[in-house]
Design a protein around this motif. Sequence first.
Motif, PDB file in Angstrom:
ATOM      1  N   LEU A  22       0.849  -1.194   0.000  1.00  0.00           N
ATOM      2  CA  LEU A  22       0.000   0.000   0.000  1.00  0.00           C
ATOM      3  C   LEU A  22       0.879   1.236   0.000  1.00  0.00           C
ATOM      4  O   LEU A  22       1.649   1.451   0.936  1.00  0.00           O
ATOM      5  N   LEU A  23       0.772   2.045  -1.040  1.00  0.00           N
ATOM      6  CA  LEU A  23       1.513   3.299  -1.109  1.00  0.00           C
ATOM      7  C   LEU A  23       0.561   4.444  -0.838  1.00  0.00           C
ATOM      8  O   LEU A  23      -0.403   4.653  -1.589  1.00  0.00           O
ATOM      9  N   VAL A  24       0.816   5.166   0.245  1.00  0.00           N
ATOM     10  CA  VAL A  24      -0.040   6.289   0.641  1.00  0.00           C
ATOM     11  C   VAL A  24       0.852   7.471   0.996  1.00  0.00           C
ATOM     12  O   VAL A  24       2.079   7.379   0.981  1.00  0.00           O
ATOM     13  N   GLY A  25       0.218   8.603   1.345  1.00  0.00           N
ATOM     14  CA  GLY A  25       1.027   9.740   1.789  1.00  0.00           C
ATOM     15  C   GLY A  25       0.529  11.081   1.310  1.00  0.00           C
ATOM     16  O   GLY A  25      -0.671  11.298   1.113  1.00  0.00           O
ATOM     17  N   LEU A  26       1.488  11.969   1.079  1.00  0.00           N
ATOM     18  CA  LEU A  26       1.190  13.364   0.758  1.00  0.00           C
ATOM     19  C   LEU A  26       1.935  13.766  -0.514  1.00  0.00           C
ATOM     20  O   LEU A  26       2.734  12.995  -1.050  1.00  0.00           O
ATOM     21  N   ASP A  27       1.682  14.980  -0.968  1.00  0.00           N
ATOM     22  CA  ASP A  27       2.499  15.575  -2.020  1.00  0.00           C
ATOM     23  C   ASP A  27       2.485  17.088  -1.846  1.00  0.00           C
ATOM     24  O   ASP A  27       1.992  17.600  -0.836  1.00  0.00           O
ATOM     25  N   LYS A  28       3.000  17.812  -2.817  1.00  0.00           N
ATOM     26  CA  LYS A  28       3.151  19.269  -2.667  1.00  0.00           C
ATOM     27  C   LYS A  28       1.832  20.033  -2.761  1.00  0.00           C
ATOM     28  O   LYS A  28       1.818  21.238  -2.531  1.00  0.00           O
ATOM     29  N   THR A  29       0.749  19.335  -3.081  1.00  0.00           N
ATOM     30  CA  THR A  29      -0.551  20.001  -3.015  1.00  0.00           C
ATOM     31  C   THR A  29      -1.091  20.003  -1.585  1.00  0.00           C
ATOM     32  O   THR A  29      -2.067  20.705  -1.290  1.00  0.00           O
ATOM     33  N   VAL A  30      -0.489  19.206  -0.712  1.00  0.00           N
ATOM     34  CA  VAL A  30      -0.931  19.099   0.675  1.00  0.00           C
ATOM     35  C   VAL A  30       0.054  19.764   1.629  1.00  0.00           C
ATOM     36  O   VAL A  30      -0.324  20.382   2.615  1.00  0.00           O
ATOM     37  N   GLU A  31       1.336  19.637   1.340  1.00  0.00           N
ATOM     38  CA  GLU A  31       2.371  20.219   2.188  1.00  0.00           C
ATOM     39  C   GLU A  31       3.444  20.868   1.315  1.00  0.00           C
ATOM     40  O   GLU A  31       3.685  20.457   0.190  1.00  0.00           O
TER      41      GLU A  31
END
Length: 345
Positions: free
Chosen positions: A55-64
């Motif tokens: 499972l690959l999850v997380g954030l990106d530059k639209t969130v942080e």
Amino acid sequence: MKYTGVPCQYSSPLDGFSAYGKVTYEMGCNNVTCDNKTFIMPAVEASKNADATILLVGLDKTVEGEGLDRNDLLLPGYQTELILQVIVASKGPIILVIMSGSAVDISFSKTDDRVKAILWAGYPGEEGGRAIADVVYGKYNPGGRLPLTWHQNDYLSMLPMTSMSLRPVNNYPGRTYKFFNGSVVYPFGHGLSYTKFNYTLRSSNMSFNIKLGEDIPYRDMEYYMANNTEKPPCPAILIADFSCKDHFELDIEVKNIGAKHGNEVVLVYSKPPTGIVGTHAKQVIGFKRVFVPAGGSQNVKFEFNVCKSLGIVGYNAYKLLPSGEHKIIIGDSPTSLPIDISFQK
């Protein structure tokens, strides 16, 4: 010069895992914000027949990112629901890979025995996909340490974001591993390996009786007068008042008692004398990365200046060297090495 950009070519996690075997891929979420639940069920169905689920999850530059604040420490949108449904449906082990630049509260998966491993990949470079797969499949033995504390989401309600103090103040908890003593998801310095390391500290107990000139005054400090704590007659001196040349050395044997070669990051902390009001719980004074083959050992040597490594910062921002028994802690070891500091004129 820019420090971000699009690489000429890159290896995605899908590319990396496909090099090791047959991969059935489902999106799970429409994007990082994961505001559409319709993609969850295909991912759940795929996990029912998989020997293992990544499972690959997380954030990106639209969130942080710079100039962009997060609203909480949780995974965005329905990502948590995706993980929970896959955990229930999957017949095989689950590996959770988190791609983000900051911490996320994943307490629910940390305590679930069906999640066999959790890997924080940060924002990897152009070969990041292959690197992630190499770690998951054991081709590379990870040896990293968390450079920040992973707080639980309720930490945000404990203090206003306008409070810039690191020390606990106005009933607010402290910040960073130096001052915060509450529950966390993962602490600063946490990291696992496919092997196991044992430390042996070969240095003996040490004490320093520092001689001062008659013109150097003692500095007072506030102490908690509880648990039989006694305030020393000469609490501290201002480090800027004298030339501090005293030093101490540590000789640490790092032994790999597992069956796999690996790197270990040896963290050394100092802990100030008990009872001083407002000081840190501990602080990093040195670290080294060392490669140790399976069944082998390596000696790691450190040399520290007494004032730089055992000093504390007072409320008026002056750096002080307290008298009394300081402690040296190696990693998360429960044992410590005492260093006694006293002053003489």
